[in-house]
Design an enzyme around this catalytic site. Sequence first.
Site, PDB file in Angstrom:
ATOM      1  N   GLN A 176       0.798  -1.220   0.000  1.00 18.14           N
ATOM      2  CA  GLN A 176       0.000   0.000   0.000  1.00 18.14           C
ATOM      3  C   GLN A 176       0.839   1.283   0.000  1.00 18.14           C
ATOM      4  O   GLN A 176       0.561   2.229  -0.700  1.00 18.14           O
ATOM      5  CB  GLN A 176      -0.866  -0.077   1.262  1.00 18.14           C
ATOM      6  CG  GLN A 176      -1.571   1.160   1.683  1.00 18.14           C
ATOM      7  CD  GLN A 176      -2.774   1.404   0.804  1.00 18.14           C
ATOM      8  OE1 GLN A 176      -3.296   0.497   0.172  1.00 18.14           O
ATOM      9  NE2 GLN A 176      -3.190   2.656   0.736  1.00 18.14           N
TER      10      GLN A 176
ATOM     11  N   ASP B 264      -6.748  -3.130  10.637  1.00 18.34           N
ATOM     12  CA  ASP B 264      -6.540  -3.801   9.348  1.00 18.34           C
ATOM     13  C   ASP B 264      -5.906  -5.170   9.571  1.00 18.34           C
ATOM     14  O   ASP B 264      -4.921  -5.529   8.924  1.00 18.34           O
ATOM     15  CB  ASP B 264      -5.658  -2.917   8.441  1.00 18.34           C
ATOM     16  CG  ASP B 264      -5.687  -3.383   6.989  1.00 18.34           C
ATOM     17  OD1 ASP B 264      -6.496  -4.283   6.666  1.00 18.34           O
ATOM     18  OD2 ASP B 264      -4.894  -2.868   6.185  1.00 18.34           O
TER      19      ASP B 264
HETATM   20  P1  ADP Z   1       2.193  -2.091   3.047  1.00 16.80           P
HETATM   21  O1  ADP Z   1       1.935  -1.955   4.512  1.00 16.80           O
HETATM   22  O2  ADP Z   1       2.779  -0.914   2.408  1.00 16.80           O
HETATM   23  O3  ADP Z   1       1.000  -2.624   2.348  1.00 16.80           O
HETATM   24  P2  ADP Z   1       3.372  -4.524   3.605  1.00 16.80           P
HETATM   25  O4  ADP Z   1       3.587  -4.330   5.056  1.00 16.80           O
HETATM   26  O5  ADP Z   1       2.232  -5.341   3.178  1.00 16.80           O
HETATM   27  O6  ADP Z   1       3.317  -3.160   2.892  1.00 16.80           O
HETATM   28  O7  ADP Z   1       4.708  -5.125   3.012  1.00 16.80           O
HETATM   29  C1  ADP Z   1       4.786  -5.632   1.715  1.00 16.80           C
HETATM   30  C2  ADP Z   1       5.587  -6.924   1.729  1.00 16.80           C
HETATM   31  O8  ADP Z   1       6.899  -6.664   2.223  1.00 16.80           O
HETATM   32  C3  ADP Z   1       5.010  -7.969   2.671  1.00 16.80           C
HETATM   33  O9  ADP Z   1       4.050  -8.745   2.039  1.00 16.80           O
HETATM   34  C4  ADP Z   1       6.225  -8.780   3.043  1.00 16.80           C
HETATM   35  O10 ADP Z   1       6.494  -9.757   2.075  1.00 16.80           O
HETATM   36  C5  ADP Z   1       7.338  -7.747   3.017  1.00 16.80           C
HETATM   37  N1  ADP Z   1       7.595  -7.251   4.383  1.00 16.80           N
HETATM   38  C6  ADP Z   1       6.987  -6.211   5.002  1.00 16.80           C
HETATM   39  N2  ADP Z   1       7.454  -6.031   6.240  1.00 16.80           N
HETATM   40  C7  ADP Z   1       8.400  -6.976   6.434  1.00 16.80           C
HETATM   41  C8  ADP Z   1       9.255  -7.331   7.541  1.00 16.80           C
HETATM   42  N3  ADP Z   1       9.200  -6.659   8.698  1.00 16.80           N
HETATM   43  N4  ADP Z   1      10.089  -8.374   7.401  1.00 16.80           N
HETATM   44  C9  ADP Z   1      10.117  -9.055   6.237  1.00 16.80           C
HETATM   45  N5  ADP Z   1       9.345  -8.781   5.185  1.00 16.80           N
HETATM   46  C10 ADP Z   1       8.489  -7.758   5.251  1.00 16.80           C
END
Ligand code: ADP
Length: 655
Positions: free
Chosen positions: A404, A515
């Site tokens: 996002q 969420d």
């Molecule tokens: P957003 O909050 O912007 O939607 P996400 O938190 O869903 O992004 O992160 C996108 C992707 O990045 C996740 O699906 C995961 O694969 C990877 N990711 C996010 N945070 C971490 C973390 N702390 N450690 C490892 N991978 C992560």
Amino acid sequence: MAMRNSSTYEEATEIKPKKEGVMIKRSLNKRFWTVVNYKQRSFVLNEKFLVYYELEDDSSKLLKREEKGRILLETVHTVEIATNFFTKEEIGVSEEVWPFLLGYQVKGRDYLLFLCALRKEDRIDWILAIREACLNNKTIKSEFHPAPWISKNWACCGSTVRYSEGCRKCGDWASIRSLSSLDVSTHSNNTMPGEGTPGTPSSKQKEKIMPRTKVVALYNYKAIETGDLSLEKNQEYDVIDDSQEHWWKVKDTKGNVGFIPSNYVKEKESLGLQQYEWYVNDMSRQRSESTLKHEDKEGCFVVRNSSTKGLYTLSLYTKIPHPHVKHYHIKQNSRGEFFLSEKHCCQSIPDLINYHKHNSGGLASRLKTSPCDRPAPATAGLSHDKWEIDHDDLMLLEELGSGQFGVVRRGKWRGSIDVAVKMMKEGTMSEDDFIEEAKVMTKLQHTNLVQLYGVCSKNRPIFIVTEYMRYGSLLNHLRRHEQSLSSNQGLLLDMCIQVCKGMAYLERHNYIHRDLAARNCLVGTDNIVKVADFGLARYVLDDQYTSSGGSKFPIKWAPPEVLNYTRFSSKSDIWAYGVLMWEVFSCGKMPYGRLKNAEVVERVQKGLILEKPKACYKEVYDVMRKCWAHLPENRPSFKVLKETLVGISQRIVVD
Ligand code: ADP
């Protein structure tokens, strides 16, 4: 000189003072538009009041000082150590100060006065003197918040409920040892205040408070920031200041002093089994199996808390006749001795383990090794009092995914600590509000929450820096391992329980996720599952995400009251949690399949719910159904859910 209050120093001292001295006072903020300020004041405590006066440079004018305010002692209900929440810069001092707080009520309204003593011992003297003067008060509170209410949050725990109970237990005023945040509980000798000169604790009393508890390091910790102190596993340290929840000031045996993460140490007296490599606390049966299988060594073992409270289980890996893990309850006989087979009883669990290291004594194998070093837990922030992270300290590595807000990359902080860096696409979130919030969020710490380390907010785009989770999102993990997971309901249930524990912590702190879904949980080593992105939804600027009619709104995880009135609560998190359980037990399927959002809304409004996933016990599905009660008040709390799920796991998975 115009008198703001009618009384003068002379008048107040008509009642003999019990204690006087200079302290720094934080403004009370009775009116919401006043800016917070800190002022040095001269304080006088007598039997009836705590009075404060303007400070004058020339001490000869002492008798003409203007009174600035007074607190009627019989209205006081809380006197506790406060967290070192304010920076020296904010207060405008160069030396360290020692905060404490006074809670009192006037005309039914609660006020919190934060005071800073200029010396540490002075703080204790003041607290004890005020408590003593208030000992007969009718209402003395049992819980308090050690930091102020700032920007609609309690700065200590993040609770957004202004009149919530506190997040910390108050000390027992009648017992000198129980200044709650000092926690000198290992010094068992109670002395009543009042022994010795009133208001000034005797040196004996102080001795009991000042030499703090000894702690032992459970993990190595490498100090990187100045002011922090490195820890060496199994070494002892003296606690000097534990008034902040997550970072304590300690002294090592060589006399070096500095801050350490409080979750890396344990009080010596209550260390118990934690000092042994083989003890893994409450690692579940399923996780112990995957850890031992991963090690793949004959005789590799752990001891863990059994799912029956108070009991312990030995989990042992053997390759004979085929690789598998055996679980043995450690039992106790009528003499209180421990045994695995009745023929070999021992005085303690360590003795028993030692015995079976030399003799298999009926076990599938002799006990040989324990899994290599357990990973150290995340710290609340990368150093004490640090949530702003320097861009130059971050080395950015490969991309982990994108979502996002933009791209997420793995990173190293100061070349040594693995982190995940979320690079926030500009214009996607209300940054200033979030940065304020991040200070509170770094203080939320739980094994099943992805730790927020801090933010880089000096440059654009801003970075959110969190704990790195090796196996990425739970949703992808479920989909990737569908084959092996679908036949292991115990492991699936364990994942749900872990998420529930993290959510119960947020619920306890009155923190709403908004969420919760499998895509917002992450998986680490040993099948550990943690909840991520809590509270972030509030700062998203995209209407498509925030309004329930928007295309990016998580409709399929939303209960009726959110769809109808955007009314979020811990109970709306519970609904989402039920959907998350459904995702877990269907190994990452999309809830409601290909149904369009509008069709989902229609179904939910009609009270139609998701069907039972194929590989799912009826008992587990019944829990999901409870989460989907139409009215929020009919849904259980996370606390109750956790107990229910642990109960089910005991029944369906033999421990
Ligand atoms: P957003 O909050 O912007 O939607 P996400 O938190 O869903 O992004 O992160 C996108 C992707 O990045 C996740 O699906 C995961 O694969 C990877 N990711 C996010 N945070 C971490 C973390 N702390 N450690 C490892 N991978 C992560």
